[in-house]
Write a protein that holds these residues in place. Structure first.
Motif, PDB file in Angstrom:
ATOM      1  N   TYR A   1      -4.971  10.486   8.078  1.00 14.55           N
ATOM      2  CA  TYR A   1      -3.900  10.920   8.958  1.00 14.55           C
ATOM      3  C   TYR A   1      -4.169  10.472  10.392  1.00 14.55           C
ATOM      4  CZ  TYR A   1      -0.628  13.858  11.474  1.00 14.55           C
ATOM      5  OH  TYR A   1       0.365  14.305  12.309  1.00 14.55           O
ATOM      6  N   LYS A   2      -5.398  10.652  10.837  1.00 16.35           N
ATOM      7  CA  LYS A   2      -5.751  10.241  12.201  1.00 16.35           C
ATOM      8  C   LYS A   2      -5.635   8.736  12.374  1.00 16.35           C
ATOM      9  CE  LYS A   2      -8.490  14.093  13.719  1.00 16.35           C
ATOM     10  NZ  LYS A   2      -9.617  14.507  14.518  1.00 16.35           N
ATOM     11  N   ALA A   3      -5.992   7.973  11.346  1.00 23.54           N
ATOM     12  CA  ALA A   3      -5.938   6.514  11.437  1.00 23.54           C
ATOM     13  C   ALA A   3      -4.513   5.991  11.531  1.00 23.54           C
ATOM     14  CB  ALA A   3      -6.631   5.888  10.231  1.00 23.54           C
ATOM     15  N   VAL A   4      -3.566   6.719  10.963  1.00 17.89           N
ATOM     16  CA  VAL A   4      -2.186   6.225  10.927  1.00 17.89           C
ATOM     17  C   VAL A   4      -1.278   6.942  11.918  1.00 17.89           C
ATOM     18  CG1 VAL A   4      -0.149   5.936   9.458  1.00 17.89           C
ATOM     19  CG2 VAL A   4      -2.418   5.515   8.523  1.00 17.89           C
ATOM     20  N   PHE A   5      -1.337   8.254  11.996  1.00 16.11           N
ATOM     21  CA  PHE A   5      -0.323   9.002  12.725  1.00 16.11           C
ATOM     22  C   PHE A   5      -0.761   9.584  14.064  1.00 16.11           C
ATOM     23  CE2 PHE A   5       1.308   9.128   8.372  1.00 16.11           C
ATOM     24  CZ  PHE A   5       2.581   8.659   8.607  1.00 16.11           C
ATOM     25  N   SER A   6      -2.048   9.704  14.346  1.00 20.63           N
ATOM     26  CA  SER A   6      -2.426  10.282  15.636  1.00 20.63           C
ATOM     27  C   SER A   6      -2.143   9.283  16.753  1.00 20.63           C
ATOM     28  CB  SER A   6      -3.901  10.693  15.638  1.00 20.63           C
ATOM     29  OG  SER A   6      -4.725   9.567  15.581  1.00 20.63           O
ATOM     30  N   ASN A   7      -1.717   9.805  17.868  1.00 22.12           N
ATOM     31  CA  ASN A   7      -1.361   9.000  19.052  1.00 22.12           C
ATOM     32  C   ASN A   7      -0.344   7.903  18.725  1.00 22.12           C
ATOM     33  OD1 ASN A   7      -3.193  10.498  20.604  1.00 22.12           O
ATOM     34  ND2 ASN A   7      -4.873   9.158  20.008  1.00 22.12           N
ATOM     35  N   ASP A   8       0.511   8.153  17.780  1.00 20.63           N
ATOM     36  CA  ASP A   8       1.571   7.205  17.377  1.00 20.63           C
ATOM     37  C   ASP A   8       1.033   5.818  17.046  1.00 20.63           C
ATOM     38  OD1 ASP A   8       3.490   9.185  17.683  1.00 20.63           O
ATOM     39  OD2 ASP A   8       3.819   8.685  19.783  1.00 20.63           O
TER      40      ASP A   8
ATOM     41  N   ALA B   1      -8.282  22.256  -1.975  1.00 17.46           N
ATOM     42  CA  ALA B   1      -8.052  22.084  -0.534  1.00 17.46           C
ATOM     43  C   ALA B   1      -9.184  21.342   0.176  1.00 17.46           C
ATOM     44  CB  ALA B   1      -7.838  23.453   0.116  1.00 17.46           C
ATOM     45  N   ILE B   2     -10.415  21.622  -0.177  1.00 14.81           N
ATOM     46  CA  ILE B   2     -11.539  21.012   0.551  1.00 14.81           C
ATOM     47  C   ILE B   2     -11.584  19.497   0.371  1.00 14.81           C
ATOM     48  CG2 ILE B   2     -14.062  20.879   0.674  1.00 14.81           C
ATOM     49  CD1 ILE B   2     -14.079  23.932   0.402  1.00 14.81           C
ATOM     50  N   PRO B   3     -11.594  18.959  -0.860  1.00 10.67           N
ATOM     51  CA  PRO B   3     -11.608  17.489  -0.974  1.00 10.67           C
ATOM     52  C   PRO B   3     -10.366  16.830  -0.368  1.00 10.67           C
ATOM     53  CG  PRO B   3     -12.175  18.476  -3.078  1.00 10.67           C
ATOM     54  CD  PRO B   3     -11.726  19.581  -2.174  1.00 10.67           C
ATOM     55  N   THR B   4      -9.216  17.472  -0.530  1.00 12.10           N
ATOM     56  CA  THR B   4      -7.993  16.916   0.030  1.00 12.10           C
ATOM     57  C   THR B   4      -8.071  16.882   1.552  1.00 12.10           C
ATOM     58  OG1 THR B   4      -6.714  17.707  -1.854  1.00 12.10           O
ATOM     59  CG2 THR B   4      -5.487  17.178   0.143  1.00 12.10           C
ATOM     60  N   GLY B   5      -8.530  17.962   2.154  1.00 19.73           N
ATOM     61  CA  GLY B   5      -8.660  18.004   3.605  1.00 19.73           C
ATOM     62  C   GLY B   5      -9.679  17.012   4.134  1.00 19.73           C
ATOM     63  N   ILE B   6     -10.807  16.907   3.452  1.00 23.24           N
ATOM     64  CA  ILE B   6     -11.862  15.984   3.891  1.00 23.24           C
ATOM     65  C   ILE B   6     -11.364  14.546   3.857  1.00 23.24           C
ATOM     66  CG2 ILE B   6     -14.097  15.007   3.236  1.00 23.24           C
ATOM     67  CD1 ILE B   6     -14.928  17.860   2.430  1.00 23.24           C
ATOM     68  N   CYS B   7     -10.592  14.197   2.837  1.00 23.86           N
ATOM     69  CA  CYS B   7     -10.122  12.817   2.711  1.00 23.86           C
ATOM     70  C   CYS B   7      -8.841  12.552   3.496  1.00 23.86           C
ATOM     71  CB  CYS B   7      -9.896  12.478   1.240  1.00 23.86           C
ATOM     72  SG  CYS B   7     -11.421  12.465   0.295  1.00 23.86           S
ATOM     73  N   TYR B   8      -7.982  13.548   3.628  1.00 20.39           N
ATOM     74  CA  TYR B   8      -6.678  13.339   4.258  1.00 20.39           C
ATOM     75  C   TYR B   8      -6.769  13.259   5.778  1.00 20.39           C
ATOM     76  CZ  TYR B   8      -1.860  14.052   5.657  1.00 20.39           C
ATOM     77  OH  TYR B   8      -0.635  13.916   6.235  1.00 20.39           O
ATOM     78  N   ILE B   9      -7.615  14.064   6.370  1.00 21.78           N
ATOM     79  CA  ILE B   9      -7.684  14.127   7.836  1.00 21.78           C
ATOM     80  C   ILE B   9      -8.031  12.775   8.455  1.00 21.78           C
ATOM     81  CG2 ILE B   9      -8.937  15.157   9.780  1.00 21.78           C
ATOM     82  CD1 ILE B   9      -8.915  17.795   8.145  1.00 21.78           C
ATOM     83  N   PRO B  10      -9.056  12.054   7.967  1.00 23.33           N
ATOM     84  CA  PRO B  10      -9.327  10.735   8.570  1.00 23.33           C
ATOM     85  C   PRO B  10      -8.181   9.743   8.388  1.00 23.33           C
ATOM     86  CG  PRO B  10     -11.193  11.441   7.251  1.00 23.33           C
ATOM     87  CD  PRO B  10     -10.086  12.406   7.001  1.00 23.33           C
TER      88      PRO B  10
END
Length: 133
Positions: free
Chosen positions: A71-78, A60-69
């Protein structure tokens, strides 16, 4: 027919964007499997036990550390809607290049899982005998 088309192709909440969102997360998250499998193998090798909670945390930790940025780059604020606009502007040659990049991205994700499992077995010095060999 327009309701069905909106259900599948709506850019903000359609089935297709939900499916793309799910696949992006699934394939992007698998790139961290190499690190997770190596850490898991090292944990098992030095502790000699398999603790389910620790193994979940190791994944979970490596996946979360890498996935969150990502996700934010593509899906946050549409933000992905901007990519739709760019895709609509470009020609067929540009689309072919992106199709190839997408295929390479998916194949790389699959290869990272396979390589991660291989490294895990190598670190643990486990000999795997396949039935067809």
């Amino acid at each position: 027919m327009t309701e069905l088309d909106k259900f599948f192709n709506d850019k903000k909440s359609g089935f297709s964007i939900g499916f793309a969102h799910h696949n992006f997360g699934a394939f992007y998250s698998t790139y961290t499997c190499i690190l997770s499998f190596v850490l898991e193998a090292l944990y098992i090798k030095f502790n000699g036990e398999i603790n389910t909670f620790v193994i979940i945390v190791i994944f979970a930790i490596p996946t979360g550390i890498c996935y969150i940025p990502a996700y934010k780059a593509v899906f946050s604020n549409d933000k992905y809607l901007q990519y739709f606009k760019q895709f609509e502007k470009e020609d067929e040659h540009w689309h072919k290049i992106w199709k190839r990049r997408t295929i390479a991205f998916i194949l790389g994700a699959i290869a990272s899982i396979i390589f991660g499992v291989y490294l895990c077995f190598t670190i643990l010095d486990v000999k795997v005998q396949f039935p067809w060999m």
